[in-house]
Write a protein that holds these residues in place. Structure first.
Motif, short mmCIF file in Angstrom:
data_model
loop_
_atom_site.label_atom_id
_atom_site.label_comp_id
_atom_site.label_asym_id
_atom_site.label_seq_id
_atom_site.Cartn_x
_atom_site.Cartn_y
_atom_site.Cartn_z
N ARG A 205 0.83 -1.20 0.00
CA ARG A 205 0.00 0.00 0.00
C ARG A 205 0.86 1.26 0.00
NH1 ARG A 205 -2.98 -3.41 3.44
NH2 ARG A 205 -2.28 -2.31 5.32
N ALA A 206 2.00 1.22 0.69
CA ALA A 206 2.92 2.37 0.71
C ALA A 206 3.49 2.63 -0.68
CB ALA A 206 4.05 2.13 1.72
N LEU A 207 3.88 1.57 -1.39
CA LEU A 207 4.41 1.76 -2.75
C LEU A 207 3.31 2.27 -3.68
CD1 LEU A 207 6.93 1.65 -4.50
CD2 LEU A 207 6.32 -0.72 -5.08
N HIS A 208 2.09 1.78 -3.50
CA HIS A 208 0.97 2.27 -4.31
C HIS A 208 0.75 3.76 -4.08
CE1 HIS A 208 -3.42 2.83 -5.19
NE2 HIS A 208 -2.96 2.39 -6.33
N ALA A 209 0.77 4.18 -2.83
CA ALA A 209 0.58 5.60 -2.51
C ALA A 209 1.71 6.44 -3.12
CB ALA A 209 0.53 5.80 -1.00
N TYR A 210 2.93 5.94 -3.05
CA TYR A 210 4.07 6.65 -3.65
C TYR A 210 3.89 6.77 -5.17
CZ TYR A 210 8.78 7.72 -5.21
OH TYR A 210 9.86 8.30 -5.83
N ARG B 9 9.70 6.68 -15.39
CA ARG B 9 10.66 5.87 -14.63
C ARG B 9 11.62 6.82 -13.89
NH1 ARG B 9 14.06 4.93 -11.79
NH2 ARG B 9 15.72 3.41 -11.88
N ALA B 10 12.01 7.90 -14.52
CA ALA B 10 12.95 8.86 -13.92
C ALA B 10 12.36 9.56 -12.71
CB ALA B 10 13.38 9.88 -14.97
N ASP B 11 11.03 9.53 -12.55
CA ASP B 11 10.39 10.16 -11.40
C ASP B 11 10.43 9.29 -10.14
OD1 ASP B 11 9.73 12.45 -12.78
OD2 ASP B 11 7.72 11.74 -13.32
N ILE B 12 10.85 8.05 -10.29
CA ILE B 12 10.93 7.14 -9.14
C ILE B 12 12.32 7.30 -8.51
CG2 ILE B 12 10.79 4.74 -8.37
CD1 ILE B 12 8.14 5.95 -9.52
N GLU B 13 12.33 7.84 -7.31
CA GLU B 13 13.58 8.11 -6.60
C GLU B 13 13.83 7.02 -5.57
OE1 GLU B 13 15.65 10.44 -7.34
OE2 GLU B 13 14.41 11.62 -8.71
N PRO B 14 14.93 6.28 -5.71
CA PRO B 14 15.21 5.19 -4.76
C PRO B 14 15.22 5.64 -3.30
CG PRO B 14 16.68 5.04 -6.63
CD PRO B 14 15.92 6.33 -6.78
N GLN B 15 15.72 6.82 -3.02
CA GLN B 15 15.76 7.27 -1.62
C GLN B 15 14.37 7.47 -1.04
OE1 GLN B 15 17.02 9.07 -4.17
NE2 GLN B 15 16.41 11.22 -3.99
N ASP B 16 13.37 7.71 -1.89
CA ASP B 16 12.00 7.88 -1.42
C ASP B 16 11.39 6.56 -0.93
OD1 ASP B 16 12.20 10.54 -2.14
OD2 ASP B 16 11.02 10.31 -3.99
N ILE B 17 11.88 5.45 -1.45
CA ILE B 17 11.32 4.14 -1.11
C ILE B 17 12.41 3.22 -0.54
CG2 ILE B 17 9.33 4.25 -2.66
CD1 ILE B 17 10.98 2.65 -4.72
N SER B 18 13.37 3.81 0.14
CA SER B 18 14.55 3.06 0.60
C SER B 18 14.19 1.84 1.45
CB SER B 18 15.51 3.98 1.34
OG SER B 18 14.88 4.54 2.47
N GLU B 19 13.15 1.93 2.27
CA GLU B 19 12.78 0.79 3.12
C GLU B 19 12.18 -0.37 2.34
OE1 GLU B 19 9.26 3.42 2.76
OE2 GLU B 19 11.34 3.81 3.28
N LEU B 20 11.83 -0.14 1.08
CA LEU B 20 11.22 -1.19 0.25
C LEU B 20 12.20 -1.79 -0.75
CD1 LEU B 20 7.95 0.73 -0.73
CD2 LEU B 20 8.28 -0.81 1.20
N LEU B 21 13.34 -1.16 -0.96
CA LEU B 21 14.21 -1.49 -2.09
C LEU B 21 14.64 -2.95 -2.17
CD1 LEU B 21 16.52 1.63 -2.45
CD2 LEU B 21 14.59 0.93 -3.89
N GLY B 22 14.77 -3.64 -1.06
CA GLY B 22 15.20 -5.03 -1.10
C GLY B 22 14.28 -5.93 -1.91
N TYR B 23 13.00 -5.57 -1.98
CA TYR B 23 12.03 -6.39 -2.72
C TYR B 23 11.44 -5.68 -3.94
CZ TYR B 23 12.23 -9.71 1.12
OH TYR B 23 12.66 -10.63 2.04
#
Length: 186
Positions: A7-12, A25-39
């Motif tokens: 749900r957090a990734l959907h909201a992002y 794709r360029a609008d997706i910033e890894p630091q914004d979703i850092s807690e999800l990056l492993g998956y």
């Protein structure tokens, strides 16, 4: 979408759309979703049969004990599951709407891990929707998989994109029992 991370990734993803059909794709910033990056993973649609991993998180690679870059996401699935997953990917891209699935990741010694797989369409550099932001979210502890690679992924549920007629053109709505029928095909 069941898991709070999904749900957090959907909201992002929603916030990155800026009122458009799908974010770049360029609008997706890894630091914004850092807690999800492993998956987290990103797919590129080469054609309807090839949705290639451009990026796959370290936890996802560790579960399968392999690197995914340039591998076909559809290779994780067999038989009818592969057909259903391909249809969901294509419907999500063509309809610019998220979709999700629940699957079982299975080890060689038959240990099972339920996972939720969420798919969010993205626009590539050309502006065409040809990418997919995904999350492979375990719904249980991965402790039982330490050192055991996932060797099979099997569908349990499909939650197709919400717009009518995207998977089965001509139908006003996908059948409410479609998810259950897919699960019973197993």
């Amino acid at each position: 979408m069941r898991h709070p991370q999904t749900r957090a990734l959907h909201a992002y993803w929603q916030t990155r759309r800026h009122g458009g059909a799908a974010p770049l794709r360029a609008d997706i910033e890894p630091q914004d979703i850092s807690e999800l990056l492993g998956y987290v993973f990103i797919l590129w649609r080469a054609d309807s049969q090839h949705h290639l991993f451009r990026l796959a998180g370290t936890h996802l690679c560790d579960l399968y004990k392999r690197e995914f870059r340039d591998q076909n996401f559809l290779s994780l699935w067999r038989g009818h599951d592969r057909t259903h997953v391909q249809a969901v990917l294509e419907a999500s891209i063509s309809g610019t709407s998220p979709a999700s699935m629940v699957a079982r990741a299975v080890s060689m010694d038959q240990r099972e891990l339920p996972v939720e797989i969420a798919l969010f369409p993205l626009r590539g550099p050309s502006g065409e929707i040809d990418r997919m932001l995904g999350l492979f979210q375990p719904l249980d502890s991965t402790e039982g998989f330490k050192g055991r690679p996932v060797v099979r992924t099997a569908l349990r549920e499909i939650h197709p994109p919400v717009q009518p007629g995207t998977i089965f053109p001509g139908l006003a709505q996908p059948s409410e029992n479609w998810v259950q029928r897919v699960a019973n095909d197993q």
